[in-house]
Scaffold this motif. Structure first.
Motif, short mmCIF file in Angstrom:
data_model
loop_
_atom_site.label_atom_id
_atom_site.label_comp_id
_atom_site.label_asym_id
_atom_site.label_seq_id
_atom_site.Cartn_x
_atom_site.Cartn_y
_atom_site.Cartn_z
N MET A 147 82.81 69.01 -11.50
CA MET A 147 83.06 69.76 -10.19
C MET A 147 84.65 70.27 -10.85
SD MET A 147 81.32 68.98 -6.90
CE MET A 147 82.33 69.68 -6.16
N GLY A 148 85.43 69.57 -11.47
CA GLY A 148 86.56 69.65 -11.30
C GLY A 148 87.48 68.33 -10.98
N LEU A 149 86.76 68.24 -10.19
CA LEU A 149 87.20 66.96 -8.69
C LEU A 149 87.36 65.51 -9.70
CD1 LEU A 149 86.75 68.22 -5.72
CD2 LEU A 149 88.27 68.13 -5.69
N ALA A 154 82.64 70.59 2.09
CA ALA A 154 82.08 69.60 2.49
C ALA A 154 81.39 69.74 3.51
CB ALA A 154 82.57 68.06 2.05
N SER A 197 88.13 75.57 10.59
CA SER A 197 89.12 74.49 9.25
C SER A 197 88.46 73.41 10.70
CB SER A 197 90.25 74.23 8.65
OG SER A 197 91.13 75.74 9.59
N SER A 257 86.60 74.15 -5.21
CA SER A 257 85.11 73.97 -6.06
C SER A 257 84.17 73.52 -5.22
CB SER A 257 85.80 73.34 -6.52
OG SER A 257 86.13 71.76 -5.77
N GLY A 258 84.29 73.53 -3.90
CA GLY A 258 83.33 73.34 -2.46
C GLY A 258 83.44 72.65 -1.68
N VAL A 283 82.99 71.64 8.83
CA VAL A 283 83.51 71.84 7.33
C VAL A 283 84.51 71.50 6.37
CG1 VAL A 283 81.91 73.34 7.26
CG2 VAL A 283 83.64 74.28 7.30
N SER A 284 85.08 71.27 5.32
CA SER A 284 86.52 70.99 4.71
C SER A 284 86.17 71.70 3.27
CB SER A 284 86.41 69.82 5.20
OG SER A 284 86.45 69.18 3.97
N LEU A 317 86.70 71.72 -0.50
CA LEU A 317 87.94 70.66 -1.99
C LEU A 317 88.34 71.82 -2.78
CD1 LEU A 317 86.03 68.95 -0.06
CD2 LEU A 317 85.74 67.44 -2.33
N SER A 318 89.16 71.19 -3.27
CA SER A 318 89.82 72.16 -4.37
C SER A 318 89.76 71.22 -5.60
CB SER A 318 90.88 72.60 -3.76
OG SER A 318 90.87 73.48 -3.18
N GLY A 319 89.34 72.27 -6.98
CA GLY A 319 89.60 71.59 -8.06
C GLY A 319 91.55 71.06 -8.42
N ALA A 320 90.88 70.33 -10.24
CA ALA A 320 92.26 70.24 -10.49
C ALA A 320 93.47 71.61 -10.14
CB ALA A 320 92.80 69.88 -12.06
N LEU A 351 77.76 67.58 -0.13
CA LEU A 351 78.92 68.49 -0.61
C LEU A 351 78.09 69.79 -1.32
CD1 LEU A 351 81.62 69.20 -1.57
CD2 LEU A 351 81.09 67.40 -3.89
N ALA A 352 78.48 70.83 -1.36
CA ALA A 352 78.27 72.41 -2.80
C ALA A 352 79.11 72.30 -3.07
CB ALA A 352 77.31 72.67 -1.68
N ASP A 353 78.65 72.48 -4.75
CA ASP A 353 79.67 73.19 -5.33
C ASP A 353 79.94 74.84 -5.41
OD1 ASP A 353 77.37 74.30 -6.75
OD2 ASP A 353 77.61 72.91 -8.18
#
Lengths: 155, 155
Positions: free
Chosen positions: B11-13, A127, A91, A124-125, A113-114, A116-119, A33-35
Motif C-alpha cells: 500500500m506504500g505505507l 481505516a 473525519s 492509500s486506504g 473512519v480515518s 491513510l496516506s502513502g509516502a 483497513l481497506a486499500d
C-alpha cells in the motif's frame, strides 16, 4: 501529537509502532483497513468476532463482504470520492449503518473512519473502527415505538 | 488473526507495524494507553480533541487526569486487579462512564479496553478506545423524561 518512543519502549513492549500493532490487533473494537481499491488489508480479532469472518477469509476481499447489497453503490461513490480528493467529510463523525455477518445476520454498526496516506502523500486506504450497536438500536426503536403509541402517532 | 505484511506493505505505507501506528495516531476515536502504574503512555490526536489535553500535557500523567474524583477509587481498584491477574472482565464489553475535559466540562464516554502484555507475558498496560457520547446520552435522557411524563411516573 507523536508519542515518546522512549517512554513507550520502557513498557517492555518494544517500539511505538509495535505497541500500536498490539493495540490494533488486540482491540475489543473491530478495526478494518481497506486499500485505495476497497480491498481489505487488515482485519483484527474483534472484526472476526463481530462479522464472523476469519482474517484469512476477509483479507484481500472487497468491503462488499460486510456491506448490504442495497448500500453498496452509495458506499463506493463516497469511497472513490475520498480516494480522489484525499478528503473525507467524516473525519470526526460517528457513522451508523447496517452491516452483514458471515451467517447472513444483519447487524447495526457505528464506526469512525480515518484516511491513510502513502509516502507520496496520496490517499492509500481508509481505516475504520467499528462497534456492534445492534442491541442498543433495538432498544431505541422499542422506546420510540412506546413513545409514539403514548403520543397517539405512528413511530 | 495476524495480517499479511506483504499485502499491507504494497500500500506504500511500509510495514504492518507502521500502518498500525498510522491507524492509532490518525484514528477519529480517542486511543489512550496507560502502563501498569496507570501513567499515560500514548495519547492520540482524537484524545487531544475529545479531552482537550495535548499529548505533551497528558503523557506520563496519571489517568486521573480525565477521571472524575468520585470514580477514581473504583477505577484504580479494577485497574490493579487487572494488572495483578492479567485478566479483564471487560474484554469485549462497552463501558460507559463520565469523564473530565481540560476545561472542566464533564462529558460522557463509551470505551472498550484491551490488555497489553510485555515480552515476559506479564500485563504491561491497558489500551482504551473512547468515543464522546455526551450528546447521545442527553437525547436519551430527554426521551426517558418524555416517556416517564407520558406514563405518569418519575423518570
Amino acid at each position: 501529537m507523536m508519542t515518546d518512543a522512549n517512554r513507550l519502549s520502557d513498557m517492555g513492549l518494544g517500539a511505538d509502532d509495535a505497541i500500536c500493532a498490539a493495540i490494533v490487533h488486540g482491540a475489543a473494537d473491530a478495526i478494518v483497513l481497506a486499500d485505495r481499491d476497497g480491498a481489505i488489508r487488515l482485519w483484527n480479532g474483534a472484526a472476526e468476532r463481530i462479522f464472523g469472518f476469519r482474517a484469512d477469509e476477509a483479507m484481500g476481499r472487497s468491503l462488499d463482504l460486510i456491506i448490504p447489497e442495497k448500500l453498496r453503490a452509495r458506499h463506493w461513490e463516497g469511497y472513490r470520492e475520498v480516494m480522489r480528493t484525499g478528503r473525507s467529510r467524516y473525519s470526526t463523525e460517528l457513522l451508523s449503518v447496517p452491516a452483514l455477518r458471515k451467517d447472513g445476520e444483519r447487524i447495526s454498526v457505528e464506526f469512525t473512519v480515518s484516511l491513510l496516506s502513502g509516502a507520496d502523500g496520496a490517499p492509500s486506504g481508509i481505516a475504520a473502527i467499528l462497534r456492534d450497536t445492534t442491541e442498543r438500536r433495538r432498544r431505541d426503536q422499542e422506546l420510540q415505538k412506546r413513545l409514539a403509541a403514548l403520543e397517539g402517532r405512528k413511530p
